[in-house]
Design an enzyme around this catalytic site. Structure first.
Site, PDB file in Angstrom:
ATOM      1  NE  ARG A  24      -3.291  -2.785   2.652  1.00  0.00           N
ATOM      2  CZ  ARG A  24      -4.219  -2.903   3.454  1.00  0.00           C
ATOM      3  NH1 ARG A  24      -4.376  -1.953   4.513  1.00  0.00           N
ATOM      4  NH2 ARG A  24      -4.771  -3.979   3.558  1.00  0.00           N
ATOM      5  N   GLY A  42      -0.777  -2.786  -4.384  1.00  0.00           N
ATOM      6  CA  GLY A  42      -0.314  -4.349  -4.795  1.00  0.00           C
ATOM      7  C   GLY A  42       1.125  -4.467  -4.887  1.00  0.00           C
ATOM      8  CB  ILE A  80       2.738 -13.952   6.307  1.00  0.00           C
ATOM      9  CG1 ILE A  80       1.858 -12.870   6.996  1.00  0.00           C
ATOM     10  CG2 ILE A  80       3.650 -13.043   5.255  1.00  0.00           C
ATOM     11  CD1 ILE A  80       2.766 -11.983   7.714  1.00  0.00           C
ATOM     12  CG  ASN A 116      -5.351   0.246  23.508  1.00  0.00           C
ATOM     13  OD1 ASN A 116      -4.440  -0.393  23.408  1.00  0.00           O
ATOM     14  ND2 ASN A 116      -5.174   1.454  23.872  1.00  0.00           N
ATOM     15  CE1 TYR A 147      -2.457  -4.221  15.162  1.00  0.00           C
ATOM     16  CE2 TYR A 147      -2.647  -2.530  16.822  1.00  0.00           C
ATOM     17  CZ  TYR A 147      -2.050  -3.197  15.672  1.00  0.00           C
ATOM     18  OH  TYR A 147      -0.933  -2.402  14.851  1.00  0.00           O
ATOM     19  CB  ALA A 207      -1.264 -10.090  17.474  1.00  0.00           C
ATOM     20  CB  ILE A 259       1.827   5.902  11.534  1.00  0.00           C
ATOM     21  CG1 ILE A 259       2.724   5.307  12.775  1.00  0.00           C
ATOM     22  CG2 ILE A 259       2.489   6.113  10.425  1.00  0.00           C
ATOM     23  CD1 ILE A 259       3.325   6.469  13.261  1.00  0.00           C
TER      24      ILE A 259
HETATM   25  P1  NDP Z   1      -1.307  -1.414   6.451  1.00  0.00           P
HETATM   26  O1  NDP Z   1      -2.397  -1.765   7.645  1.00  0.00           O
HETATM   27  O2  NDP Z   1      -1.401  -0.064   5.767  1.00  0.00           O
HETATM   28  O3  NDP Z   1      -0.726  -2.531   5.603  1.00  0.00           O
HETATM   29  C1  NDP Z   1      -0.814  -3.861   6.182  1.00  0.00           C
HETATM   30  C2  NDP Z   1      -0.011  -4.600   5.476  1.00  0.00           C
HETATM   31  O4  NDP Z   1      -0.001  -6.201   5.828  1.00  0.00           O
HETATM   32  C3  NDP Z   1      -0.530  -4.667   3.870  1.00  0.00           C
HETATM   33  O5  NDP Z   1       0.637  -4.749   2.940  1.00  0.00           O
HETATM   34  C4  NDP Z   1      -1.337  -6.032   3.651  1.00  0.00           C
HETATM   35  O6  NDP Z   1      -1.363  -6.490   2.293  1.00  0.00           O
HETATM   36  C5  NDP Z   1      -0.341  -6.997   4.607  1.00  0.00           C
HETATM   37  N1  NDP Z   1      -1.106  -8.038   5.139  1.00  0.00           N
HETATM   38  C6  NDP Z   1      -2.245  -8.025   5.935  1.00  0.00           C
HETATM   39  N2  NDP Z   1      -2.538  -9.473   6.015  1.00  0.00           N
HETATM   40  C7  NDP Z   1      -1.642 -10.168   5.541  1.00  0.00           C
HETATM   41  C8  NDP Z   1      -1.463 -11.680   5.140  1.00  0.00           C
HETATM   42  N3  NDP Z   1      -2.455 -12.512   5.626  1.00  0.00           N
HETATM   43  N4  NDP Z   1      -0.489 -12.103   4.471  1.00  0.00           N
HETATM   44  C9  NDP Z   1       0.506 -11.185   4.122  1.00  0.00           C
HETATM   45  N5  NDP Z   1       0.405  -9.838   4.103  1.00  0.00           N
HETATM   46  C10 NDP Z   1      -0.843  -9.589   4.875  1.00  0.00           C
HETATM   47  O7  NDP Z   1      -0.112  -1.132   7.484  1.00  0.00           O
HETATM   48  P2  NDP Z   1       0.461   0.052   8.155  1.00  0.00           P
HETATM   49  O8  NDP Z   1       1.533   0.864   7.357  1.00  0.00           O
HETATM   50  O9  NDP Z   1      -0.593   1.059   8.629  1.00  0.00           O
HETATM   51  O10 NDP Z   1       1.074  -0.719   9.336  1.00  0.00           O
HETATM   52  C11 NDP Z   1       2.291  -1.289   9.108  1.00  0.00           C
HETATM   53  C12 NDP Z   1       2.551  -2.017  10.598  1.00  0.00           C
HETATM   54  O11 NDP Z   1       2.802  -1.136  11.652  1.00  0.00           O
HETATM   55  C13 NDP Z   1       1.705  -3.319  11.183  1.00  0.00           C
HETATM   56  O12 NDP Z   1       2.405  -4.016  11.699  1.00  0.00           O
HETATM   57  C14 NDP Z   1       0.834  -2.174  12.230  1.00  0.00           C
HETATM   58  O13 NDP Z   1       0.359  -3.053  13.088  1.00  0.00           O
HETATM   59  C15 NDP Z   1       1.874  -1.492  12.532  1.00  0.00           C
HETATM   60  N6  NDP Z   1       1.281  -0.204  13.503  1.00  0.00           N
HETATM   61  C16 NDP Z   1       0.445   0.753  12.491  1.00  0.00           C
HETATM   62  C17 NDP Z   1       0.031   1.929  13.060  1.00  0.00           C
HETATM   63  C18 NDP Z   1      -0.697   2.831  12.354  1.00  0.00           C
HETATM   64  O14 NDP Z   1      -1.241   3.642  12.966  1.00  0.00           O
HETATM   65  N7  NDP Z   1      -0.517   2.888  11.038  1.00  0.00           N
HETATM   66  C19 NDP Z   1       0.141   2.001  14.495  1.00  0.00           C
HETATM   67  C20 NDP Z   1       0.937   1.075  15.436  1.00  0.00           C
HETATM   68  C21 NDP Z   1       1.181   0.001  14.574  1.00  0.00           C
HETATM   69  P3  NDP Z   1      -2.519  -6.256   1.578  1.00  0.00           P
HETATM   70  O15 NDP Z   1      -2.385  -4.812   1.211  1.00  0.00           O
HETATM   71  O16 NDP Z   1      -2.458  -7.214   0.280  1.00  0.00           O
HETATM   72  O17 NDP Z   1      -3.913  -6.265   2.511  1.00  0.00           O
END
Ligand code: NDP
Length: 265
Positions: A12, A54, A76, A165, A171, A174, A204
């Site tokens: 993304r 993608g 994954i 929370n 979440y 995990a 973020i």
């Molecule tokens: P996004 O939620 O925007 O993206 C998540 C990514 O994980 C996507 O690329 C998605 O792929 C991929 N994904 C989801 N399910 C699977 C799966 N089963 N197998 C493989 N890939 C998978 O991410 P962010 O940038 O917001 O967050 C990134 C990290 O930071 C995460 O671990 C999140 O928990 C952590 N985080 C984010 C915060 C925030 O405010 N943004 C706050 C705190 C932590 P697809 O696009 O194909 O679904």
């Protein structure tokens, strides 16, 4: 030989994974990125409007840095898919210097009180964020040990991995799990000079915040001491630092990047 960075969950454009991939690419790393197999049409209702690119089209954008990019679509949380992907990676690069476990489920149907939490939703969150990181890390760290690569493993947890929370039990579980996993692994790999750290972001500005109304976004900002939402590239900078030699005395830590929120740990 160029170094290789493997970043999960980079599909993304507005995301920590993509931003991290761009930063490593700019710094002459070869890149492996992963996302899921689905196309935008198949997204669950609550994720319809995300800024999805993608992995394949993201890979094309990264190639302009004149590096090698391997995009992989996989789930994954499926250990067989992870094992096949790993074979493809080793066949292409025969090297991994940096692993960033970033993939996670978004804000989904698990965000309800535990008494209403569907068992499958709970498992899904844990399986993607925790089992997924375990499956990949096991293969990559074994490979680093066998190949004598003094690599860096960076697990992206969350403020939700530091304090509980309401309505976030899956979440929270995990992310707390990922924090404990990372500490244990750091102890196991220290003698090989392989470092393991967590990055724990607060809110973020990525696709995951897109569906918040203006009012709720403002409410969220008010809970942050620095009174703003963080940017994906700010997290990428921290990840890059933890992968670099500038942090070579840092391992087994979890570093908050959250606008000044004080957490329990
Ligand atoms: P996004 O939620 O925007 O993206 C998540 C990514 O994980 C996507 O690329 C998605 O792929 C991929 N994904 C989801 N399910 C699977 C799966 N089963 N197998 C493989 N890939 C998978 O991410 P962010 O940038 O917001 O967050 C990134 C990290 O930071 C995460 O671990 C999140 O928990 C952590 N985080 C984010 C915060 C925030 O405010 N943004 C706050 C705190 C932590 P697809 O696009 O194909 O679904």
């Amino acid at each position: 030989m160029r170094k290789v960075a493997f970043i999960t969950g980079a599909s993304r454009l507005k995301g920590i994974g993509a931003s991290t991939a761009f930063l490593f690419a700019k710094n002459n790393y070869d890149i492996i990125i992963t996302g899921t197999k689905r196309d935008q049409k198949s997204f669950p209702k609550y994720e319809k409007d995300i800024n999805w690119t993608g992995v394949n089209s993201l890979a094309k954008k990264l190639e302009k840095f004149d590096i090698e990019v391997l995009p992989i679509e996989l789930d994954i949380s499926n250990e067989n898919e992870v094992e096949s992907a790993f074979s493809i990676i080793i066949e292409k690069f025969n090297r991994i210097d940096v692993l960033v476990n970033n993939a996670s489920t978004g804000i989904g149907e698990d965000r309800v009180p535990v008494i209403n939490l569907d068992n499958k939703e709970f498992m899904k969150v844990i399986k993607v964020k925790l089992f997924g990181a375990f499956y990949i890390t096991k293969l990559v760290s074994r490979y680093m040990v066998d190949s004598k690569i003094e690599g860096s493993i960076i697990n992206i947890s969350s403020t939700a991995g530091k304090s509980g929370n309401a309505n976030m039990a899956a979440y929270n579980a995990a992310n707390f799990g990922l924090e404990g996993f990372s500490q244990a692994l750091a102890m196991e790999l220290a003698s090989r000079n392989i470092r393991v750290n967590c990055v724990a972001p607060g809110p973020i500005r990525t696709s995951r915040l897109d569906k918040l109304s203006k009012k709720n976004l403002q409410k969220l900002k008010n809970t942050i001491p620095l009174k703003r939402i963080g940017e994906d590239f700010e997290v990428a900078d921290l990840i890059y630092f933890l992968a670099s030699n500038k942090s070579k005395y840092i391992s087994g830590q979890s570093i908050n990047i959250n606008g000044g929120i004080i957490t329990e740990r």
